[in-house]
Scaffold this motif. Structure first.
Motif, PDB file in Angstrom:
ATOM      1  N   HIS A  47      -7.460  -3.269  -3.918  1.00 28.72           N
ATOM      2  CA  HIS A  47      -6.964  -2.410  -4.996  1.00 28.72           C
ATOM      3  C   HIS A  47      -7.249  -3.043  -6.349  1.00 28.72           C
ATOM      4  O   HIS A  47      -7.655  -2.352  -7.305  1.00 28.72           O
ATOM      5  CB  HIS A  47      -5.461  -2.175  -4.811  1.00 28.72           C
ATOM      6  CG  HIS A  47      -4.883  -1.161  -5.746  1.00 28.72           C
ATOM      7  ND1 HIS A  47      -4.411  -1.500  -7.007  1.00 28.72           N
ATOM      8  CD2 HIS A  47      -4.702   0.187  -5.629  1.00 28.72           C
ATOM      9  CE1 HIS A  47      -3.963  -0.411  -7.600  1.00 28.72           C
ATOM     10  NE2 HIS A  47      -4.128   0.622  -6.794  1.00 28.72           N
ATOM     11  N   PHE A  59      -2.636   2.615  -3.342  1.00 27.38           N
ATOM     12  CA  PHE A  59      -3.662   3.638  -3.236  1.00 27.38           C
ATOM     13  C   PHE A  59      -3.029   5.025  -3.158  1.00 27.38           C
ATOM     14  O   PHE A  59      -1.905   5.189  -2.671  1.00 27.38           O
ATOM     15  CB  PHE A  59      -4.532   3.401  -1.999  1.00 27.38           C
ATOM     16  CG  PHE A  59      -5.410   2.184  -2.105  1.00 27.38           C
ATOM     17  CD1 PHE A  59      -6.602   2.239  -2.808  1.00 27.38           C
ATOM     18  CD2 PHE A  59      -5.043   0.983  -1.515  1.00 27.38           C
ATOM     19  CE1 PHE A  59      -7.421   1.117  -2.919  1.00 27.38           C
ATOM     20  CE2 PHE A  59      -5.844  -0.146  -1.614  1.00 27.38           C
ATOM     21  CZ  PHE A  59      -7.032  -0.081  -2.326  1.00 27.38           C
ATOM     22  N   LYS A  88      -7.978   4.783  -6.002  1.00 25.31           N
ATOM     23  CA  LYS A  88      -7.168   4.085  -6.991  1.00 25.31           C
ATOM     24  C   LYS A  88      -7.036   4.977  -8.238  1.00 25.31           C
ATOM     25  O   LYS A  88      -8.031   5.461  -8.761  1.00 25.31           O
ATOM     26  CB  LYS A  88      -7.833   2.756  -7.382  1.00 25.31           C
ATOM     27  CG  LYS A  88      -7.049   1.961  -8.426  1.00 25.31           C
ATOM     28  CD  LYS A  88      -7.714   0.625  -8.687  1.00 25.31           C
ATOM     29  CE  LYS A  88      -6.981  -0.164  -9.762  1.00 25.31           C
ATOM     30  NZ  LYS A  88      -7.596  -1.491 -10.003  1.00 25.31           N
TER      31      LYS A  88
END
Length: 233
Positions: free
Chosen positions: A138, A212, A232
């Motif tokens: 991420h 996410f 994202k």
């Protein structure tokens, strides 16, 4: 798969690097090639892609050939797997757009928001800390960009699961022993790692917890493998 094994995953894969591709193709009856094609087709076009646990670079090569990435950086902990991956990249004439580096998925040597896409093909179950690995994915992914994960799972249908268990517990280890010329003990980790990992809703929940959004998944080949996609914000 024990935590100790996961912490030494690079050494484990070093020991089977020479037969890894043959084992994958033989044990999956060639379906691993199709699963990667399905995943690549599902992807959005990316300028610079990160392929985590890149192994021998099959997914990276497929992504470039499928027109889904202009440039790829692949990372892995196994030097032997990386070496074989570089050889395959060279033979494919793709050394100019695929770079393979030795690095940990849990502590990536990249700045925040460095990549237009992040992928991981059959490697995430080997992370010694799943949540930390997802957090790193991420972190290095640019906002508005996609994460794609392919991983083994277990069929939900009890009849399919019964025969899958038979194949998984008896036939696949035999392939490992034959290919390793009687020294296939290293492949026992493979079976335990699949059986001990999460999939489906539980995996989707962990992706959401990592930050996410738009998390989706679909099973392939009666649930033998699962394709996860997430974004994202």
């Amino acid at each position: 798969m024990t935590l100790a094994e996961k912490k030494n995953i690079g050494s484990l894969f070093d020991g089977i690097a020479s037969i890894y591709d043959r084992f994958n193709h033989l044990s999956s009856l060639g379906l691993d090639l199709w699963w990667r094609k399905v995943a690549v087709r599902s992807m959005s076009r990316a300028g610079h892609m990160l392929d985590v646990a890149v192994g021998t670079a099959d997914f990276s090569i497929a992504a470039v050939r499928g027109g889904k990435a202009g440039r790829i950086t692949g990372i892995d902990l196994s030097r032997e797997m990386l070496q074989r991956g570089r050889q395959k990249v060279d033979r494919a004439g793709l050394a100019g757009c695929i770079e393979l580096l030795e690095a940990s998925a849990l502590d990536m040597p990249f700045a925040d928001a460095s990549f237009d896409a992040v992928t991981c093909s059959y490697g995430i179950r080997n992370f010694s800390d799943l949540d930390r690995g997802l957090a790193e994915m991420h972190r290095v992914l640019r906002p508005g960009c996609e994460l794609v994960i392919l991983e083994f799972s277990y069929p939900s249908n009890p009849v399919v699961r019964f025969f899958y268990d038979l194949y998984f517990s008896h036939v696949m280890p035999l392939f490992g022993r034959v290919l390793a010329r009687g020294k296939g003990g290293s492949f026992t980790y493979f079976i335990r790692s699949v059986k001990g990992f999460i999939w489906g809703d539980r995996m989707a929940e962990r992706l959401s917890q990592a930050g996410f959004c738009r998390v989706q998944y679909k099973t392939l080949t009666l649930g033998v493998t699962t394709l996860y996609t997430a974004w994202k914000e």
